[in-house]
Write an enzyme that holds these catalytic residues in place. Sequence first.
Site, PDB file in Angstrom:
ATOM      1  N   ASP A 352      12.668  26.373  49.227  1.00  0.00           N
ATOM      2  CA  ASP A 352      12.938  25.420  50.164  1.00  0.00           C
ATOM      3  C   ASP A 352      14.345  24.640  49.016  1.00  0.00           C
ATOM      4  O   ASP A 352      13.671  24.315  48.087  1.00  0.00           O
ATOM      5  CB  ASP A 352      11.879  25.037  50.419  1.00  0.00           C
ATOM      6  CG  ASP A 352      11.887  23.173  50.613  1.00  0.00           C
ATOM      7  OD1 ASP A 352      12.109  23.433  51.852  1.00  0.00           O
ATOM      8  OD2 ASP A 352      11.581  22.072  50.066  1.00  0.00           O
ATOM      9  N   GLU A 389      17.337  28.100  51.398  1.00  0.00           N
ATOM     10  CA  GLU A 389      17.513  26.862  52.577  1.00  0.00           C
ATOM     11  C   GLU A 389      18.941  26.620  51.485  1.00  0.00           C
ATOM     12  O   GLU A 389      18.443  25.815  50.211  1.00  0.00           O
ATOM     13  CB  GLU A 389      16.652  26.756  52.831  1.00  0.00           C
ATOM     14  CG  GLU A 389      16.381  25.228  54.068  1.00  0.00           C
ATOM     15  CD  GLU A 389      15.439  24.708  54.013  1.00  0.00           C
ATOM     16  OE1 GLU A 389      14.954  23.944  54.892  1.00  0.00           O
ATOM     17  OE2 GLU A 389      14.735  24.419  52.785  1.00  0.00           O
TER      18      GLU A 389
END
Length: 722
Positions: A352, A389
């Site tokens: 993330d 990401e």
Amino acid sequence: MTPSPQPVQITTSGITTADRGKSFPLGAAVCPDGVNFSVFSKHGTAVDLLLFERVDESKPSRVIALDPRTNRTYHYWHSFVPGVKAGQLYAYRVRGPCAPERGRRLDPEKVLLDPYGKCVARPPGYSRQAACHRGDNTAVAIKSVVADPGTYDWEGDSPPRRPFAKTVLYEMHVGGFTRHPSSGIAAARRGTYAGLAEKAPYLKDLGVSAVELLPIFAFDEQDGPAGLGNYWGYAPLSFFAPHDGYSSRRDPLGALDEFRDMVKALHRAGIEVLLDVVYNHTTEGNGTGPTLCFRGLANDTYYILGEDRASYSNYSGCGNTLNANESVCRRLILDSLRYWVSEMHVDGFRFDLASILSRDPLGRPLENPPILWDIESDPVLANVKLIAEAWDAAGLYQVGRFVGDSWKEWNGRFRDDVRAFLKGDAGVVRPVAYRLIGSPDLYEHKERGPEESINFITCHDGLTLNDLVSYNRKHNEENGEDNRDGTDDNLSWNCGAEGPTQDAAVERLRNRQVKNFLALTLLAVGTPMLLMGDEMRRTQRGNNNAYCQNNETSWLDWKLLVRHADIHRFAKQLISLRLNGIGPIDGSDMTLNELLRRQKVQWHGVRLGAPDWSDDSHSLAATVRLLGDREVLHIMVNAYWEALRFEIPVVGEAGEPWRRCVDTFLDSPDDICDWDKSPIVSGATYPVQPRSVVLLVARAPGVTERSKRLEVHLRQRKKVNE
């Protein structure tokens, strides 16, 4: 004051307690005669190890004061405690300077988790607020649990180790997957690791090869709006402990074994398990947040602080930023990843806001971030999938430029360009062409494989696929922020009516658009990812930021599987086509550039050899001859609101005729067909109806025996599935 314990002379597994424990390994290490505890606290002047009999005790049953002369090595505080076993509840209290202006926030009244704790226990009256304010919070604090991971019987489990070229990802929420009463799971196991394990046959039948689980690190469910809480899990308490809220078992170690039972069940179904990991921030938030763990142990070590040292740099958008390239924090991240691979048999990770991990202790992006290269080069992590990401919440955007040799990237450009094109926006036909062939405009300079791009249309963050074609704007009113939260840039189109409708024409168009998005995602070069429930048109009623909606807004309603059986069938058949070789993914051992050189793409418009790259264009076609003299593919995309007649190429004298495998305009079961049931297409043109995708497939001249064997294999596989 609790007296210091007397020295104990016991040797177990290399741990000698003459010096009252050792600094390594960090955490709580179980030995035959007790447990060695070790924790890092640089500025602590005194540390208490607290042992509890019950999770809600107002006072610990035993306090072991660690003597800085004999229980401290460098900045590691340690003690060996005889007689302690797995299942013991424990925590720490640390005394030292509370000087926020110097970055130090030690609070001797706060009960602290072990950063290396393998399990957590949460009291029924847990209070996040009590950890935010002055005062003793012992009775309402989360505690760590001593665990011995090596005692679990994996029963010969081994990772599937599928190559990315044969991977279809399925992003999902452990709780939301089975929490709905319609899931068919017993009430006690709904929304748990055990519930997900029971659904392994469904995932296998769908055909996905890997699940990407939203955060399962223990997180603070109270880190959210009042009355709603935190659902997604991007609020980590620990980087080692599985979230206890997803366990159907009530014992302190239940989550540990239930998670591994789930992994084992998915592996037996041939499905890999990837974790969405949050190493960019913690749930402790900003200066007004709770003191739960890292802040009370070594605030200025674990976090990137502001220039005034009292504030926190917030590159995550969640109040703080983990100091990932500081040596102690870097070791914590690496040890966590190794643990999930070696002890929990996890197959990979999606990081993330991974770009945060490229920032130095002052927040500046590094050209060669130590933590990212450490992760890539670590031998324990050598065979796991690494997905980034490649952006953060402060504007750092690294898609196409993320560091390293092994990382794959979530391709936000794929999402946005395909959304805009199928919506009917102008000026995106050329970008969409790039997306369909692996985004060479982003990745060709890297000399990476064709699977570099993780292609997705929807994910947890944003609208579901159903809502993307059902709403023109977000509807986040239930989040309690007057619809201010969540992005306004959704590139969505409601097809003529906002939200649910009884208009049959609108519903038919929405169904077609859903199929179009699925088709382009699964036929494009790259690694496709689907969002949980998109294969049955799961809705969040237009909410594009459902992080706090632990209710039917987010849960998967399994009744949709019947209502939208045609979409489920379409997705399942597409996945089968892709994974069984009828798709532009052959050549996994070569770079994207080499693949595109050898497996040339011929671009067309409605006329052969004449692609229309103008801003007003809404159509595109391409012919691809797969490597190894196998199939020839011809794909036609009409994003225009009227039918267009496309010219189609001649296969060749020795080749078999075109067969129509996909036409999203047609109703099920004609919308997608197995090879042996696909109708033959004759003539020089094919009418592609409004807002439709068509795939024609032909056996190339000189088709090999391998292709014939593949056809037999597909028929046999279908019989087995039936």
